[in-house]
Scaffold this active site. Structure first.
Site, PDB file in Angstrom:
ATOM      1  N   LYS A 173       0.847  -1.198   0.000  1.00 36.47           N
ATOM      2  CA  LYS A 173       0.000   0.000   0.000  1.00 36.47           C
ATOM      3  C   LYS A 173       0.884   1.251   0.000  1.00 36.47           C
ATOM      4  O   LYS A 173       1.639   1.481   0.940  1.00 36.47           O
ATOM      5  CB  LYS A 173      -0.886   0.034   1.248  1.00 36.47           C
ATOM      6  N   GLU A 248      10.650   1.907   9.871  1.00 30.83           N
ATOM      7  CA  GLU A 248      11.543   3.052   9.614  1.00 30.83           C
ATOM      8  C   GLU A 248      10.730   4.305   9.885  1.00 30.83           C
ATOM      9  O   GLU A 248       9.835   4.653   9.116  1.00 30.83           O
ATOM     10  CB  GLU A 248      12.025   3.039   8.161  1.00 30.83           C
TER      11      GLU A 248
HETATM   12  O1  TXE Z   1       2.326   9.460   8.018  1.00 30.30           O
HETATM   13  P1  TXE Z   1       1.753   8.030   8.304  1.00 30.30           P
HETATM   14  P2  TXE Z   1       1.600  10.867   8.007  1.00 30.30           P
HETATM   15  C1  TXE Z   1       6.417  11.599   9.711  1.00 30.30           C
HETATM   16  C2  TXE Z   1       6.393  13.099   9.574  1.00 30.30           C
HETATM   17  C3  TXE Z   1       4.962  13.382   9.348  1.00 30.30           C
HETATM   18  C4  TXE Z   1       4.320  12.351  10.244  1.00 30.30           C
HETATM   19  C5  TXE Z   1       2.913  12.000   9.905  1.00 30.30           C
HETATM   20  O2  TXE Z   1       6.800  13.686  10.781  1.00 30.30           O
HETATM   21  O3  TXE Z   1       4.598  14.673   9.721  1.00 30.30           O
HETATM   22  O4  TXE Z   1       5.123  11.219  10.076  1.00 30.30           O
HETATM   23  O5  TXE Z   1       2.780  11.759   8.532  1.00 30.30           O
HETATM   24  C6  TXE Z   1      -0.076   4.370   6.468  1.00 30.30           C
HETATM   25  N1  TXE Z   1      -2.063   0.921   9.712  1.00 30.30           N
HETATM   26  N2  TXE Z   1       6.789  10.911   8.495  1.00 30.30           N
HETATM   27  O6  TXE Z   1       0.480  10.904   8.979  1.00 30.30           O
HETATM   28  O7  TXE Z   1       0.327   8.082   8.729  1.00 30.30           O
HETATM   29  C7  TXE Z   1      -0.437   5.549   5.608  1.00 30.30           C
HETATM   30  O8  TXE Z   1      -1.618   5.309   4.887  1.00 30.30           O
HETATM   31  C8  TXE Z   1      -1.312   0.746   8.617  1.00 30.30           C
HETATM   32  C9  TXE Z   1       8.113  10.381   8.461  1.00 30.30           C
HETATM   33  O9  TXE Z   1       1.278  11.200   6.616  1.00 30.30           O
HETATM   34  O10 TXE Z   1       2.728   7.354   9.166  1.00 30.30           O
HETATM   35  C10 TXE Z   1       0.802   5.675   4.753  1.00 30.30           C
HETATM   36  O11 TXE Z   1       0.777   4.719   3.702  1.00 30.30           O
HETATM   37  N3  TXE Z   1      -0.862   1.751   7.863  1.00 30.30           N
HETATM   38  C11 TXE Z   1       8.311   9.446   7.367  1.00 30.30           C
HETATM   39  C12 TXE Z   1       1.917   5.315   5.738  1.00 30.30           C
HETATM   40  O12 TXE Z   1       1.266   4.626   6.795  1.00 30.30           O
HETATM   41  C13 TXE Z   1      -1.147   2.999   8.238  1.00 30.30           C
HETATM   42  C14 TXE Z   1       7.610   9.657   6.106  1.00 30.30           C
HETATM   43  C15 TXE Z   1       2.663   6.500   6.320  1.00 30.30           C
HETATM   44  O13 TXE Z   1       1.744   7.420   6.831  1.00 30.30           O
HETATM   45  C16 TXE Z   1      -1.938   3.247   9.391  1.00 30.30           C
HETATM   46  C17 TXE Z   1       6.286  10.199   6.290  1.00 30.30           C
HETATM   47  C18 TXE Z   1      -2.395   2.137  10.134  1.00 30.30           C
HETATM   48  N4  TXE Z   1      -3.145   2.278  11.213  1.00 30.30           N
HETATM   49  C19 TXE Z   1       5.939  10.823   7.452  1.00 30.30           C
HETATM   50  N5  TXE Z   1      -2.057   4.589   9.527  1.00 30.30           N
HETATM   51  C20 TXE Z   1       9.670   8.850   7.212  1.00 30.30           C
HETATM   52  N6  TXE Z   1      10.110   8.043   8.180  1.00 30.30           N
HETATM   53  O14 TXE Z   1      10.334   9.049   6.215  1.00 30.30           O
HETATM   54  C21 TXE Z   1      -1.381   5.160   8.494  1.00 30.30           C
HETATM   55  N7  TXE Z   1      -0.852   4.200   7.702  1.00 30.30           N
END
Ligand code: TXE
Length: 480
Positions: A173, A248
């Site tokens: 996904k 990560e």
């Molecule tokens: O990320 P999410 P968000 C950090 C950055 C950002 C914060 C939130 O600080 O402001 O995270 O970002 C999926 N079960 N990073 O809310 O939600 C979601 O659909 C399974 C750091 O946009 O963590 C997406 O595909 N999956 C980072 C993925 O998780 C779930 C990069 C990441 O989204 C889920 C991005 C669940 N319950 C944001 N909930 C890095 N480490 O590089 C969400 N997802």
């Protein structure tokens, strides 16, 4: 444009017909729909993966490697097309997608096409017992790969390539915020001859589609990149199901700058490590710690360089900083700037929204530099994940190390010095998974990639990734 799921080699609408809007952040407009897939869609993807597994896990390494190489080649053939799509979906400059994101997606596949032919396991002779042990490295079965929006195809393929290289079948996904290149990638896999069902791509938001993947009792491993809070939630869901997890997560990476460094290289690299991809890379150096004797000079020179960065339409070749990925994220980053000010931080550059001609509704923000006095302020402790850096001086090595380590995250650090002793001391004592010395984001795909503390668990990259995506089995044979 209506995006579809890719299940068993076919493009499918979501069973319940639910869709989410997909935005182009550079103009702030909806330009397409993305499925919000349900449990049933994930189940179909799982069944396709399960059915493909017996054959894929027995495919010769030579053929597997050939198919992965072909995928890599096809990504490069479509470089311009994919880069334009990535930029439209994410807001990043097209030239960045073309020089970093898409080439790296191709490298991910080429790297694991080669690595799978070199991956081997151990054997141990139990001397005195007439016994020989060997370890089988078996693919796990069906695995889940969940990726974020900052480096969409880059991180999506970084997980999928080792998973299928190791003989697994995948339910993947991408982020619902940037689904476009993952959608386009399905066709590339079919064209490259990847058998149906080896990779299945389901789109949707985290709480429905992502959650269904993590909760699925037969999806035995999850590789996730995203926010720390989401990672913690996934760990809680996956733990009682005894899933293998690679997480990560976020970072709050220090740039530690000593007066004896190569100043010009440090300055140019620090601008890059602060604002590349609008600061939306987990490896960006968001806390700049500078030795007191060069602090004022650095401050002046840094701001001068930052002022040269051009915020603008991602399609323009001279744009250095494109749009923030979404309205919601823009708001969050802006709020962090306000909190920093309230807590006594001094904005020494930027801080404001930018209105870009012909893109008036896009989410543009100035590169922002905040001078802070206290490492425990919110701006130094929370991951902002935008074009925002803080800056503060330090006097001694001890103080620098303490400031660097005094955060809950532990992903990476950049150290700027030409002192060998200091380099080794810091390399050992920095509480991070990665230490760059006199460089930033120089990635050799063979190296272990990942963070300590709240930056995650597990390592990706090289054989570490192939180890994650396989289960070791010990065979012990005694002879007479
Ligand atoms: O990320 P999410 P968000 C950090 C950055 C950002 C914060 C939130 O600080 O402001 O995270 O970002 C999926 N079960 N990073 O809310 O939600 C979601 O659909 C399974 C750091 O946009 O963590 C997406 O595909 N999956 C980072 C993925 O998780 C779930 C990069 C990441 O989204 C889920 C991005 C669940 N319950 C944001 N909930 C890095 N480490 O590089 C969400 N997802």
């Amino acid at each position: 444009m209506k995006i579809k799921n890719y299940i068993n080699g076919k493009f499918e609408n979501p069973i319940h017909g639910e869709y989410l809007d997909n935005y182009n952040p550079s103009v702030g407009e909806v330009y397409g729909q993305v499925p919000n897939s349900s449990k049933e869609d994930v189940e179909n993807a799982y069944q396709a993966a399960k059915n493909a597994f017996p054959s894929w896990s027995n495919t010769t390494l030579e053929l597997r490697s050939k198919i992965l190489s072909k995928i890599s080649n096809l990504i490069i053939e479509k470089l311009d097309f994919l880069a334009a799509a990535e930029s439209k979906d994410n807001g990043k400059p097209v030239h960045l997608a073309k020089s970093v994101d898409i080439p790296r997606a191709a490298s991910n596949f080429q790297f694991f096409a080669d690595a799978l032919t070199q991956f081997s396991s151990e054997s141990h002779e139990s001397t005195g017992f007439n016994a020989i042990n060997f370890t089988l490295r078996e693919p796990i079965g069906v695995v889940g790969c969940i990726s974020p929006w900052n480096l969409p195809l880059y991180l999506f393929t970084w997980k999928i390539a080792p998973a299928i290289a190791a003989g697994n079948c995948v339910v993947a996904k991408p982020s619902e915020i940037t689904p476009l290149t993952a959608y386009l990638f399905g066709e590339i896999c079919s064209d490259a001859g990847l058998p149906n069902g080896v990779l299945n791509i389901v789109h949707g938001n985290g709480s429905s589609t992502g959650q269904a993947i993590v909760e699925h009792p037969q999806i035995k491993a999850i590789s996730f990149t995203g926010g720390t809070a989401t990672g913690a939630h996934i760990a809680r869901v996956a733990a009682p199901l005894f899933k293998k997890l690679s997480l990560e997560l976020g970072g709050k990476n220090p740039n530690i700058i000593f007066a004896d460094c190569n100043y010009d290289k440090m300055l140019a690299t620090t601008v890059r490590s602060s604002f590349s991809n609008q600061g939306q890379i987990c490896l960006c150096g968001s806390r700049i710690l500078v030795e007191a004797e060069i602090y004022e000079k650095f401050k002046k020179d840094f701001i001068q360089k930052v002022a040269e960065l051009k915020v603008g339409n991602p399609k323009n070749s001279e744009t250095s900083i494109g749009a923030i990925v979404s309205k919601q994220h823009f708001k969050k980053v802006k709020e962090y700037i306000e909190i920093a000010e309230r807590e006594g931080g001094r904005i020494i550059f930027g801080g404001n929204k930018v209105t870009v001609k012909n893109c008036e509704n896009g989410y543009y923000l100035q590169p922002t530099v905040i001078e802070v006095a206290n490492n425990l302020c919110t701006a130094n402790q929370k991951e902002i994940f935008g074009p925002v850096v803080t800056m503060m001086p330090f006097k001694t090595e001890k103080e620098a190390l303490q400031l660097a380590n005094d955060v809950k995250y532990g992903l990476s650090a950049s150290l700027w010095t030409n002192n060998l002793n200091r380099t080794l001391q810091f390399s050992k004592q920095l509480e991070t998974g990665i230490v760059w010395v006199n460089t930033w984001m120089l990635r050799d795909l063979r190296t272990a990639f990942g963070g300590k503390k709240a930056s995650g668990i597990g390592r990706e990259g090289g054989f570490e990734a192939l180890r994650f995506f396989t289960e070791p089995k010990n065979i012990c044979i005694q002879y007479e």
